[in-house]
Each structure stands twice: as C-alpha cells, then as structure tokens.
Design a protein around this motif. Structure first.
Motif, PDB file in Angstrom:
ATOM      1  N   ALA A 137       0.837  -1.211   0.000  1.00 53.89           N
ATOM      2  CA  ALA A 137       0.000   0.000   0.000  1.00 53.89           C
ATOM      3  C   ALA A 137       0.865   1.251   0.000  1.00 53.89           C
ATOM      4  N   TYR A 138       1.940   1.224   0.788  1.00 51.28           N
ATOM      5  CA  TYR A 138       2.861   2.363   0.855  1.00 51.28           C
ATOM      6  C   TYR A 138       3.507   2.618  -0.507  1.00 51.28           C
ATOM      7  N   SER A 139       3.872   1.550  -1.198  1.00 48.13           N
ATOM      8  CA  SER A 139       4.507   1.700  -2.510  1.00 48.13           C
ATOM      9  C   SER A 139       3.562   2.329  -3.533  1.00 48.13           C
ATOM     10  N   LYS A 140       2.263   2.178  -3.332  1.00 46.18           N
ATOM     11  CA  LYS A 140       1.275   2.757  -4.240  1.00 46.18           C
ATOM     12  C   LYS A 140       0.963   4.213  -3.899  1.00 46.18           C
ATOM     13  N   LEU A 141       1.164   4.589  -2.630  1.00 45.78           N
ATOM     14  CA  LEU A 141       0.741   5.914  -2.173  1.00 45.78           C
ATOM     15  C   LEU A 141       1.850   6.951  -2.081  1.00 45.78           C
ATOM     16  N   TYR A 142       3.062   6.518  -1.753  1.00 45.15           N
ATOM     17  CA  TYR A 142       4.087   7.493  -1.358  1.00 45.15           C
ATOM     18  C   TYR A 142       4.454   8.482  -2.465  1.00 45.15           C
TER      19      TYR A 142
END
Length: 292
Positions: free
Chosen positions: A37-42
């Motif tokens: 999820a972090y890789s998609k949002l950051y």
C-alpha cells in the motif's frame, strides 16, 4: 506471511466465482499488505498533504505499521475525521474534498486492494470510471467500436448529481454484506463512513456519502453504482431493446434510384451531383420507431 500478490490472487478467484469472502479482517494483520500500500501511495502528490494532524508519508516506518495492526487486533483503531477543503469546478461551483491522515490513507489502501481484487472482476465491462487501465479514452474507444455499437445514432450524456456525498451508508453496507461474511471488517468500514469531518475546526457528522479525497471512496462508489449497471443491463436493455436492424432511409434510396437512371442515360454531371447528395444523407432511418 503470504506475499501480497498471492493473497489478492486468491481473493480475485473468489470474486470471479462470486464466492463469499470470510474472515478477511485478519488479513489486515499482514505487514506485507501495508508495504505494498505504501509503494502505491508514497509517490502521489497528496502523500505529503496533511489531514487534521501533522502526520504525512514522511513519518512512515515499520513501527507505524505495527501500531496500526496492534490496534486492529484489539479493535481499538479509530478513524480520524477528515479535513474538509474545497476545489473549484469548471462550472464555477465548489467540490468538497476530504483529506484523511496518513495512517488512515494507508489502512484505506490496504482495504481498497482487498475489495478491488474481489469486486473489480465483477464490475460491468461497460464501466470505465475509477478503474485500472480505464477512463475517458477507454470509454471513447468502446463507443467507436462498430461491433458493439453498430446502428447507434444517439448518445445521451448524464450525470449523477452529488454522487459521492449522496451514497446511503446503510444501502452500501447491505451491498457489501451480500458477499462479505465478516462482521469485524464491515464494522471497520461502517466506522470509516461515520467518522465525520472538520470544517473550520468544527466537527460535523457524516450521515451519508463517502468523502471525495478518501483513498477508498471511488471504489465504494463503484460498488454502490454497480447495482445500477446490473439493473440496466439485465432488466432494462432486454425489456426495451427491439428490432434486428434499422429501416432504410426512403429518401436515400430514391436518390440512388435517380442516380442509376441518369447513369443509364449517361448524364454524368447529374450522376455526380446525385452522388454528392447521397453522401450527405444517412442510408438508414435515424428515427425508426421499431428499432431500439
């Protein structure tokens, strides 16, 4: 821990076969999902936009993920009210935008990935909004495909007024409960819908709607609106569609007959004139009442 791709693949297979989802709340304990999820949002522009706290993607760490999971295990995770702001629309009006905190964004993205894996494969093929590899271009490509849209003369443009803010919470939860057999997971989504918003540092309850700006709102909107898609395709279209082909345009046929007559008499100037007239006329009747 199973990796993200394997988990989402299993969920997607259940979605394709329309099998219910059970005990999915415990998937929220998997740190790998949060890293994905972090890789998609950051990299998003909004990753550094604050909600009602100073927390942003800059403060991301494994400790933060562990804290979120610990609260979820004891069901003590509390969604933070979103910070409401407004953006201008093309028509001069203003669209309300809800800005969640970073932790809420992260958890929402995990939930979004799970729900998208399950529901994404069930949506209508004619649905193009807020979907991966779909949008205005794919919608235009679809309506220009002669195989699917042959004989179509008319298109009606419509809009769902205040779509995000008008979604009924209970109806949405009822739709989700049709396929999701996990009360803890549904309760978490219900709490998200009811968390409210701050405007001018004044708290307001959310009695309906999904705040536009939330990571998960577009998907929840699609799940809600899919009922309309299914109703139109399975009930309205079979009921009101009629006729196999559109009737011929009698005026067009008359011009072609005149052209053939002048061809026989070798009046080529008149033949050319009639061909130009025919090219500007529809060969089929645009107002055929039998063909729908």
């Amino acid at each position: 821990m199973r990796d993200t791709e394997k988990i989402l693949s299993i969920i997607s297979k259940r979605g394709k076969h329309k099998k219910p989802l059970q005990r999915i709340y415990r998937l929220l304990y998997n740190p790998q999902l949060y890293l994905t999820a972090y890789s998609k949002l950051y990299a998003n522009k909004g990753a550094l936009t604050r909600g009602i706290t100073k927390e942003t993607a800059d403060g991301m760490s494994m400790k933060k993920i562990s804290e979120i999971i610990a609260k979820l295990r004891t069901e003590t995770y509390r969604w933070t009210p979103v910070r409401r702001t407004y953006i201008k629309k093309k028509n001069g009006k203003q669209r309300p935008l809800g800005l969640p905190t970073w932790s809420d964004k992260l958890l929402q993205e995990v939930i979004r990935m799970i729900l998208d894996a399950y529901y994404g494969c069930q949506f209508s093929d004619k649905s193009h909004g807020f979907r991966k590899d779909r949008g205005c271009k794919s919608a235009l490509d679809a309506v220009t495909c002669k195989a699917d849209w042959k004989s179509v003369k008319w298109f009606i443009a419509g809009d769902v007024a205040d779509c995000f803010n008008s979604i009924d919470h209970q109806i949405l939860l009822n739709i989700l409960s049709e396929c999701i057999d996990d009360k803890r997971f549904l309760r978490l989504i219900e709490n998200l819908l009811n968390c409210g918003y701050l405007e001018g540092w004044k708290y307001n309850k959310t009695m309906s709607g999904c705040p536009q700006g939330n990571v998960i709102s577009p998907l929840l909107s699609n799940i809600f609106m899919d009922k309309l898609d299914q109703y139109v395709e399975k009930q309205l279209m079979p009921k009101y569609s009629s006729g196999k082909r559109r009737a011929e345009n009698k005026e067009y046929r008359a011009v072609l007959k005149q052209r053939e007559k002048y061809k026989r008499h070798k009046h080529w100037a008149k033949v050319k004139e009639l061909e130009k007239i025919a090219q500007k006329m529809p060969s089929k009747g645009s107002f055929d009442p039998i063909f729908r």
